[in-house]
Design a protein around this motif. Structure first.
Motif, PDB file in Angstrom:
ATOM      1  N   GLU A  51       1.037  -1.080   0.266  1.00  0.00           N
ATOM      2  CA  GLU A  51       0.122  -0.106   0.045  1.00  0.00           C
ATOM      3  C   GLU A  51       0.816   1.223  -0.119  1.00  0.00           C
ATOM      4  O   GLU A  51       2.024   1.252   0.470  1.00  0.00           O
ATOM      5  N   GLN A  52       0.189   2.310  -0.516  1.00  0.00           N
ATOM      6  CA  GLN A  52       1.123   3.646  -0.624  1.00  0.00           C
ATOM      7  C   GLN A  52       0.693   4.644   0.052  1.00  0.00           C
ATOM      8  O   GLN A  52      -0.636   4.814  -0.315  1.00  0.00           O
ATOM      9  N   TYR A  53       1.423   5.510   0.691  1.00  0.00           N
ATOM     10  CA  TYR A  53       0.684   6.611   1.515  1.00  0.00           C
ATOM     11  C   TYR A  53       1.655   7.760   1.166  1.00  0.00           C
ATOM     12  O   TYR A  53       3.027   7.656   1.320  1.00  0.00           O
ATOM     13  N   TRP A  54       1.255   8.935   0.548  1.00  0.00           N
ATOM     14  CA  TRP A  54       2.015   9.922   0.255  1.00  0.00           C
ATOM     15  C   TRP A  54       1.678  11.298   0.671  1.00  0.00           C
ATOM     16  O   TRP A  54       0.228  11.517   0.789  1.00  0.00           O
ATOM     17  N   ASN A  55       2.526  12.198   1.140  1.00  0.00           N
ATOM     18  CA  ASN A  55       2.099  13.589   1.534  1.00  0.00           C
ATOM     19  C   ASN A  55       2.931  14.424   0.726  1.00  0.00           C
ATOM     20  O   ASN A  55       3.977  14.469   1.079  1.00  0.00           O
ATOM     21  N   TYR A  56       2.317  14.932  -0.121  1.00  0.00           N
ATOM     22  CA  TYR A  56       2.994  15.786  -1.184  1.00  0.00           C
ATOM     23  C   TYR A  56       2.974  17.393  -0.667  1.00  0.00           C
ATOM     24  O   TYR A  56       2.136  17.947   0.046  1.00  0.00           O
ATOM     25  N   ALA A  57       4.205  18.085  -0.788  1.00  0.00           N
ATOM     26  CA  ALA A  57       4.286  19.575  -0.666  1.00  0.00           C
ATOM     27  C   ALA A  57       3.503  20.334  -1.402  1.00  0.00           C
ATOM     28  O   ALA A  57       3.311  19.947  -2.772  1.00  0.00           O
ATOM     29  N   GLN A  58       3.107  21.509  -1.000  1.00  0.00           N
ATOM     30  CA  GLN A  58       2.300  22.190  -2.124  1.00  0.00           C
ATOM     31  C   GLN A  58       3.091  22.960  -2.982  1.00  0.00           C
ATOM     32  O   GLN A  58       2.683  23.081  -4.220  1.00  0.00           O
ATOM     33  N   LYS A  59       4.260  23.240  -2.808  1.00  0.00           N
ATOM     34  CA  LYS A  59       5.320  23.679  -3.601  1.00  0.00           C
ATOM     35  C   LYS A  59       5.768  22.818  -4.325  1.00  0.00           C
ATOM     36  O   LYS A  59       6.261  21.751  -4.040  1.00  0.00           O
ATOM     37  N   LYS A  60       5.722  22.872  -5.812  1.00  0.00           N
ATOM     38  CA  LYS A  60       6.095  21.931  -6.802  1.00  0.00           C
ATOM     39  C   LYS A  60       7.582  21.547  -6.481  1.00  0.00           C
ATOM     40  O   LYS A  60       8.485  22.236  -6.548  1.00  0.00           O
ATOM     41  N   GLY A  61       8.004  20.414  -6.865  1.00  0.00           N
ATOM     42  CA  GLY A  61       9.341  20.008  -6.907  1.00  0.00           C
ATOM     43  C   GLY A  61      10.210  20.209  -5.473  1.00  0.00           C
ATOM     44  O   GLY A  61      11.322  20.409  -5.473  1.00  0.00           O
ATOM     45  N   TYR A  62       9.369  19.961  -4.271  1.00  0.00           N
ATOM     46  CA  TYR A  62      10.047  20.188  -3.161  1.00  0.00           C
ATOM     47  C   TYR A  62       9.575  19.500  -1.871  1.00  0.00           C
ATOM     48  O   TYR A  62       8.367  18.879  -2.072  1.00  0.00           O
ATOM     49  N   SER A  63      10.174  18.951  -1.087  1.00  0.00           N
ATOM     50  CA  SER A  63       9.925  18.219  -0.018  1.00  0.00           C
ATOM     51  C   SER A  63       9.004  17.035  -0.237  1.00  0.00           C
ATOM     52  O   SER A  63       9.445  16.070  -1.243  1.00  0.00           O
ATOM     53  N   GLY A  64       8.210  16.642   0.596  1.00  0.00           N
ATOM     54  CA  GLY A  64       7.494  15.474   0.542  1.00  0.00           C
ATOM     55  C   GLY A  64       7.772  14.110   1.081  1.00  0.00           C
ATOM     56  O   GLY A  64       8.949  13.944   1.203  1.00  0.00           O
ATOM     57  N   THR A  65       6.825  13.398   1.478  1.00  0.00           N
ATOM     58  CA  THR A  65       7.215  12.120   1.836  1.00  0.00           C
ATOM     59  C   THR A  65       6.425  11.015   1.446  1.00  0.00           C
ATOM     60  O   THR A  65       5.385  11.266   0.978  1.00  0.00           O
ATOM     61  N   ALA A  66       6.850   9.501   1.728  1.00  0.00           N
ATOM     62  CA  ALA A  66       5.829   8.633   1.306  1.00  0.00           C
ATOM     63  C   ALA A  66       6.167   7.414   2.212  1.00  0.00           C
ATOM     64  O   ALA A  66       7.488   7.232   2.511  1.00  0.00           O
ATOM     65  N   ILE A  67       5.225   6.609   2.217  1.00  0.00           N
ATOM     66  CA  ILE A  67       5.326   5.237   2.847  1.00  0.00           C
ATOM     67  C   ILE A  67       4.919   4.054   2.293  1.00  0.00           C
ATOM     68  O   ILE A  67       3.784   4.207   1.732  1.00  0.00           O
ATOM     69  N   PHE A  68       5.701   3.218   1.492  1.00  0.00           N
ATOM     70  CA  PHE A  68       5.241   1.988   1.031  1.00  0.00           C
ATOM     71  C   PHE A  68       5.074   0.561   2.116  1.00  0.00           C
ATOM     72  O   PHE A  68       6.184   0.481   2.539  1.00  0.00           O
ATOM     73  N   THR A  69       3.937   0.147   2.565  1.00  0.00           N
ATOM     74  CA  THR A  69       3.723  -0.971   3.431  1.00  0.00           C
ATOM     75  C   THR A  69       3.308  -1.987   2.976  1.00  0.00           C
ATOM     76  O   THR A  69       2.213  -1.951   2.114  1.00  0.00           O
ATOM     77  N   LYS A  70       3.570  -3.344   3.368  1.00  0.00           N
ATOM     78  CA  LYS A  70       2.863  -4.519   3.195  1.00  0.00           C
ATOM     79  C   LYS A  70       1.766  -4.577   4.280  1.00  0.00           C
ATOM     80  O   LYS A  70       1.051  -5.737   4.082  1.00  0.00           O
ATOM     81  N   HIS A  71       1.777  -3.782   5.302  1.00  0.00           N
ATOM     82  CA  HIS A  71       0.907  -4.012   6.263  1.00  0.00           C
ATOM     83  C   HIS A  71      -0.536  -2.769   6.419  1.00  0.00           C
ATOM     84  O   HIS A  71      -0.069  -1.744   6.496  1.00  0.00           O
ATOM     85  N   THR A  72      -1.556  -3.147   6.304  1.00  0.00           N
ATOM     86  CA  THR A  72      -2.704  -2.107   6.217  1.00  0.00           C
ATOM     87  C   THR A  72      -2.638  -1.302   7.892  1.00  0.00           C
ATOM     88  O   THR A  72      -2.644  -2.170   8.723  1.00  0.00           O
ATOM     89  N   PRO A  73      -2.496  -0.182   7.673  1.00  0.00           N
ATOM     90  CA  PRO A  73      -2.596   0.714   9.069  1.00  0.00           C
ATOM     91  C   PRO A  73      -3.826   0.660   9.657  1.00  0.00           C
ATOM     92  O   PRO A  73      -4.895   0.597   8.864  1.00  0.00           O
ATOM     93  N   LEU A  74      -4.000   0.823  10.989  1.00  0.00           N
ATOM     94  CA  LEU A  74      -5.218   1.243  11.578  1.00  0.00           C
ATOM     95  C   LEU A  74      -5.856   2.573  11.431  1.00  0.00           C
ATOM     96  O   LEU A  74      -6.921   2.745  11.048  1.00  0.00           O
ATOM     97  N   SER A  75      -4.794   3.369  11.196  1.00  0.00           N
ATOM     98  CA  SER A  75      -5.019   4.951  10.770  1.00  0.00           C
ATOM     99  C   SER A  75      -4.104   5.458  10.287  1.00  0.00           C
ATOM    100  O   SER A  75      -2.997   4.901  10.337  1.00  0.00           O
ATOM    101  N   VAL A  76      -4.172   6.799   9.431  1.00  0.00           N
ATOM    102  CA  VAL A  76      -2.994   7.381   8.872  1.00  0.00           C
ATOM    103  C   VAL A  76      -3.469   8.785   9.257  1.00  0.00           C
ATOM    104  O   VAL A  76      -4.353   9.387   9.092  1.00  0.00           O
ATOM    105  N   HIS A  77      -2.155   9.438   9.544  1.00  0.00           N
ATOM    106  CA  HIS A  77      -2.251  10.737   9.850  1.00  0.00           C
ATOM    107  C   HIS A  77      -1.017  11.646   8.938  1.00  0.00           C
ATOM    108  O   HIS A  77       0.157  11.282   9.013  1.00  0.00           O
ATOM    109  N   TYR A  78      -1.442  12.818   8.539  1.00  0.00           N
ATOM    110  CA  TYR A  78      -0.517  13.499   7.877  1.00  0.00           C
ATOM    111  C   TYR A  78      -0.331  14.814   8.629  1.00  0.00           C
ATOM    112  O   TYR A  78      -1.222  15.752   8.993  1.00  0.00           O
ATOM    113  N   GLY A  79       1.150  15.384   8.889  1.00  0.00           N
ATOM    114  CA  GLY A  79       1.349  16.425   9.273  1.00  0.00           C
ATOM    115  C   GLY A  79       1.283  16.517  11.077  1.00  0.00           C
ATOM    116  O   GLY A  79       0.897  15.703  11.657  1.00  0.00           O
TER     117      GLY A  79
END
Length: 251
Positions: A51-79
């Motif tokens: 499964e893929q979870y992405w947190n994109y920066a508002q500014k193009k071509g800048y920062s950003g994080t992602a997690i790729f996981t085999k295990h479905t989380p109970l919850s996901v929180h950004y920021g």
């Protein structure tokens, strides 16, 4: 459980430099990346079984994080709250039954330290957030934390004192965090190991000469330290100015 963290310095560029070869080889349960430098829809990666979870920066071509996981989380929180750092896509938290996984790309205080005040505010907010999570269940906190904690963590310590990533203020924040119930997994397993770094400047032959900094970390709750089986650095893996780091926990 196997965890990987890697500042890819642009996932689109890294995909052309062997990212998938390492991803498939390492076969991690959780693969965290920082500095993705892309927006929603700019890149599609087929990762069977993840499964893929992405947190994109508002500014193009800048920062950003992602997690790729085999295990479905109970919850996901950004920021962490509504602030500039959240707009920069710098943090993803996945909750599981027995722990939280927190993937972070810490703001750089910049060469002239113009962003140091923001950076220190970020550290204070994040520390409170991590402590709040830790009061509920253990955490695995990873990413490019943009600080070399001790002199052993960079090649030329004396000449870099006071520079971005090695200021007294940034190092003190790391000391405070570790003193509040968390463990630097690599240093716990390798207390005296020198010349092990995770980032090298692109300047001429700096990486070849191993003139680097250890600024990427897996930090865990103290309650997990006895479960650490492997804490390693894949310094031979290219594709970015950072290299991947690994944590393995016994279940």
């Amino acid at each position: 459980m196997k965890f990987i963290s890697w500042n890819v310095n642009g996932i689109r560029a890294c995909l052309g430099k062997g990212f998938l070869d390492f991803f498939n080889y390492v076969d991690a349960d959780f693969f965290c990346i920082q500095e993705t430098k892309c927006q929603d829809g700019q890149v599609e990666i087929s990762l069977e079984g993840y499964e893929q979870y992405w947190n994109y920066a508002q500014k193009k071509g800048y920062s950003g994080t992602a997690i790729f996981t085999k295990h479905t989380p109970l919850s996901v929180h950004y920021g962490v709250g509504e602030d500039e750092s959240q707009e920069e896509g710098r943090i993803i938290t996945l909750e599981y039954e027995d722990f939280y996984l927190v993937n972070v790309y810490t703001p750089n205080s910049q060469r002239d330290l113009a962003r140091l005040p923001l950076r220190l505010e970020w550290e204070d907010r994040l520390a409170l957030y991590l402590q709040e999570l830790d009061s509920k269940k253990p955490i695995v906190y990873c990413g490019d934390l943009n600080v070399a904690h001790m002199e052993i963590d960079l090649k030329n310590a004396k000449s870099n004192v006071g520079n971005s990533g090695f200021t007294y203020e940034e190092r003190a924040k790391m000391t405070e965090l570790l003193g509040s119930g968390f463990v630097d997994s690599f240093r716990y397993m390798h207390p005296d190991t020198t010349d092990h770094y995770t980032w090298w400047s692109y300047m001429n032959k700096v990486r070849e000469r191993n003139i680097g900094w250890r600024i990427d970390y897996f930090i865990v709750s103290e309650s997990l330290k006895d479960k650490i089986d492997v804490a390693s650095i894949h310094s031979n893996i290219m594709g970015s100015d950072h290299c991947p780091i690994e944590l393995q926990l016994n279940q």
